[in-house]
Design an enzyme around this catalytic site. Structure first.
Site, mmCIF file in Angstrom:
data_model
loop_
_atom_site.group_PDB
_atom_site.id
_atom_site.type_symbol
_atom_site.label_atom_id
_atom_site.label_comp_id
_atom_site.label_asym_id
_atom_site.label_seq_id
_atom_site.Cartn_x
_atom_site.Cartn_y
_atom_site.Cartn_z
ATOM 1 N N PRO A 18 0.828 -1.211 0.000
ATOM 2 C CA PRO A 18 0.000 0.000 0.000
ATOM 3 C C PRO A 18 0.862 1.260 0.000
ATOM 4 O O PRO A 18 0.951 1.972 0.990
ATOM 5 C CB PRO A 18 -0.796 -0.140 1.293
ATOM 6 N N THR A 20 0.574 4.174 -1.416
ATOM 7 C CA THR A 20 -0.095 5.442 -1.193
ATOM 8 C C THR A 20 -0.375 5.653 0.281
ATOM 9 O O THR A 20 -0.227 6.755 0.799
ATOM 10 C CB THR A 20 -1.396 5.518 -2.012
ATOM 11 N N SER A 21 -0.776 4.599 0.982
ATOM 12 C CA SER A 21 -1.024 4.731 2.415
ATOM 13 C C SER A 21 0.259 5.087 3.158
ATOM 14 O O SER A 21 0.244 5.874 4.098
ATOM 15 C CB SER A 21 -1.608 3.436 2.969
ATOM 16 N N THR A 22 1.361 4.513 2.743
ATOM 17 C CA THR A 22 2.645 4.826 3.349
ATOM 18 C C THR A 22 3.026 6.267 3.067
ATOM 19 O O THR A 22 3.524 6.975 3.936
ATOM 20 C CB THR A 22 3.742 3.880 2.800
#
Length: 76
Positions: A18, A20-22
């Site tokens: 993930p 983008t979440s990071t």
């Protein structure tokens, strides 16, 4: 990748992560850092368009309106 040998190394390189979440953590830290020197950043508005949303978007209501980050923070 080793620049001299061209050798590649990876750990679970074929698995999706993930990213983008990071990235959100880094983006938020940068925003807060910038807001320390320029408080107006939090009151600047952005337009959240319904056609730009995806199914997992955190904002699903009140779209097609200009929102400031300060407003979003207060609502959540």
């Amino acid at each position: 990748m080793g620049t001299k040998t061209g050798e590649h190394w990876h750990y679970k390189g074929n698995e999706r992560v993930p990213l983008t979440s990071t990235f959100k953590t880094i983006a938020c830290a940068k925003l807060l850092h910038d807001a320390d020197s320029d408080k107006s950043i939090l009151s600047r508005t952005i337009l959240v368009k319904s056609d730009e949303l995806v199914t997992y978007s955190p904002i699903t209501e009140n779209v097609d309106l200009h929102r400031s980050l300060n407003h979003i923070r207060i609502q959540n």
